[in-house]
Write a protein that holds these residues in place. Structure first.
Motif, PDB file in Angstrom:
ATOM      1  N   ALA A 169     -18.877 -16.636   2.757  1.00 42.20           N
ATOM      2  CA  ALA A 169     -18.348 -15.830   4.094  1.00 42.20           C
ATOM      3  C   ALA A 169     -19.586 -15.531   4.220  1.00 42.20           C
ATOM      4  O   ALA A 169     -21.001 -15.172   3.271  1.00 42.20           O
ATOM      5  N   PRO A 170     -20.093 -15.662   5.415  1.00 42.94           N
ATOM      6  CA  PRO A 170     -21.977 -15.366   5.835  1.00 42.94           C
ATOM      7  C   PRO A 170     -22.128 -13.934   5.627  1.00 42.94           C
ATOM      8  O   PRO A 170     -20.552 -12.346   6.309  1.00 42.94           O
ATOM      9  N   GLU A 171     -22.758 -13.278   5.472  1.00 42.26           N
ATOM     10  CA  GLU A 171     -23.647 -11.585   5.279  1.00 42.26           C
ATOM     11  C   GLU A 171     -24.635 -11.560   6.569  1.00 42.26           C
ATOM     12  O   GLU A 171     -25.521 -13.017   6.295  1.00 42.26           O
ATOM     13  N   ASN A 172     -24.548 -10.539   7.055  1.00 42.75           N
ATOM     14  CA  ASN A 172     -26.058 -10.381   7.080  1.00 42.75           C
ATOM     15  C   ASN A 172     -26.125 -11.246   8.702  1.00 42.75           C
ATOM     16  O   ASN A 172     -27.399 -11.719   8.605  1.00 42.75           O
ATOM     17  N   GLU A 173     -25.308 -11.687   8.818  1.00 42.02           N
ATOM     18  CA  GLU A 173     -25.218 -12.191  10.316  1.00 42.02           C
ATOM     19  C   GLU A 173     -26.646 -11.887  11.450  1.00 42.02           C
ATOM     20  O   GLU A 173     -26.303 -10.631  11.674  1.00 42.02           O
ATOM     21  N   GLU A 174     -26.889 -13.014  12.209  1.00 39.35           N
ATOM     22  CA  GLU A 174     -27.582 -11.619  13.550  1.00 39.35           C
ATOM     23  C   GLU A 174     -26.274 -11.332  14.154  1.00 39.35           C
ATOM     24  O   GLU A 174     -25.669 -11.913  14.589  1.00 39.35           O
ATOM     25  N   GLU A 175     -26.772 -10.119  15.140  1.00 37.51           N
ATOM     26  CA  GLU A 175     -25.718  -9.242  15.914  1.00 37.51           C
ATOM     27  C   GLU A 175     -25.520 -10.487  17.502  1.00 37.51           C
ATOM     28  O   GLU A 175     -26.607 -10.893  17.767  1.00 37.51           O
ATOM     29  N   VAL A 176     -24.100 -10.742  17.962  1.00 37.89           N
ATOM     30  CA  VAL A 176     -24.013 -10.767  19.093  1.00 37.89           C
ATOM     31  C   VAL A 176     -24.280 -10.098  20.088  1.00 37.89           C
ATOM     32  O   VAL A 176     -23.719  -8.951  20.163  1.00 37.89           O
ATOM     33  N   ILE A 177     -25.670  -9.809  20.807  1.00 35.71           N
ATOM     34  CA  ILE A 177     -25.760  -8.806  22.139  1.00 35.71           C
ATOM     35  C   ILE A 177     -25.680  -9.078  23.599  1.00 35.71           C
ATOM     36  O   ILE A 177     -26.814 -10.892  23.978  1.00 35.71           O
ATOM     37  N   ASP A 178     -25.003  -9.100  24.338  1.00 36.72           N
ATOM     38  CA  ASP A 178     -25.367  -9.586  25.397  1.00 36.72           C
ATOM     39  C   ASP A 178     -25.945  -8.556  26.676  1.00 36.72           C
ATOM     40  O   ASP A 178     -25.252  -8.505  28.243  1.00 36.72           O
ATOM     41  N   LYS A 179     -25.695  -7.231  25.843  1.00 36.75           N
ATOM     42  CA  LYS A 179     -26.244  -5.916  27.509  1.00 36.75           C
ATOM     43  C   LYS A 179     -26.764  -5.131  26.533  1.00 36.75           C
ATOM     44  O   LYS A 179     -26.328  -4.497  25.143  1.00 36.75           O
ATOM     45  N   VAL A 180     -28.322  -4.588  26.700  1.00 40.99           N
ATOM     46  CA  VAL A 180     -28.889  -4.371  26.246  1.00 40.99           C
ATOM     47  C   VAL A 180     -29.538  -2.861  27.456  1.00 40.99           C
ATOM     48  O   VAL A 180     -29.547  -3.109  28.850  1.00 40.99           O
TER      49      VAL A 180
END
Length: 196
Positions: free
Chosen positions: A30-41
């Motif tokens: 299982a992947p660990e420390n994946e980058e976050e999916v961000i589509d709004k800032v």
């Protein structure tokens, strides 16, 4: 004949055993420390001593697709102190990623860069190009290293230029000297900043 059958059965059992073993070894953990999916800032500049906060939103219309973020202009008053709060969201899952970035502060850092002369404090052009350059961070991780969800700024005189922020994901890599080149980039945004 019976000996040949036993050899074939043994060979078949051996092949099946190797096949099962190789399947279990090929399964990815299982992947660990994946980058976050961000589509709004959302950037919110709150003037010190009262006044209306100035909120600016950047949206990624296709999420992780090829289209870039769409940003609005930031318009601030000259010679004014502001506190900047930055929030990150994944609108597809209705998730506020800011909480995750804060909770995993040891793995995240927001770097800032701007056109020199836009601010009288901090001076310079930010820490995207040189890590040791001044940025007025208000939030720190458990190792006393900056996270960058909250910062302070004092605008200079009327001018315009670029204001950039880069959220880096640096699990196991964040140090007092780690630069914007270290780790994965969660967000890299450039806004047009107008001071009037």
């Amino acid at each position: 004949m019976e000996k040949v059958t036993k050899v074939k059965m043994l060979a078949l059992a051996l092949l099946l055993g190797l096949g099962l073993q190789s399947c279990s070894e090929d399964e990815a953990p299982a992947p660990e420390n994946e980058e976050e999916v961000i589509d709004k800032v959302v950037l919110t500049f709150t003037p010190d001593g009262g006044g209306n906060p100035i909120a600016v939103t950047a949206l990624d219309p296709d999420g992780e697709g090829s289209s870039p973020f769409e940003t609005s202009d930031i318009t601030l008053s000259a010679s004014t102190n502001y506190t900047l709060g930055v929030e990150f969201f994944n609108t597809a899952t209705d998730e506020n990623i800011t909480e995750e970035v804060s909770a995993e502060g040891e793995e995240h850092m927001t770097f800032y860069g701007w056109t020199e002369g836009l601010f009288s404090d901090p001076t310079g052009n930010g820490n995207i190009d040189v890590r040791d350059d001044d940025v007025n961070y208000l939030d720190y991780d458990s190792n006393s290293l900056p996270v960058g969800l909250s910062t302070t700024w004092k605008t200079g005189e009327a001018a315009s230029g670029d204001f950039r922020l880069v959220l880096k994901h640096q699990p196991g890599l964040k140090t007092a000297t780690s630069t914007v080149e270290v780790g994965e980039t969660d967000v890299d945004l450039t806004f047009n900043l107008i001071i009037e």
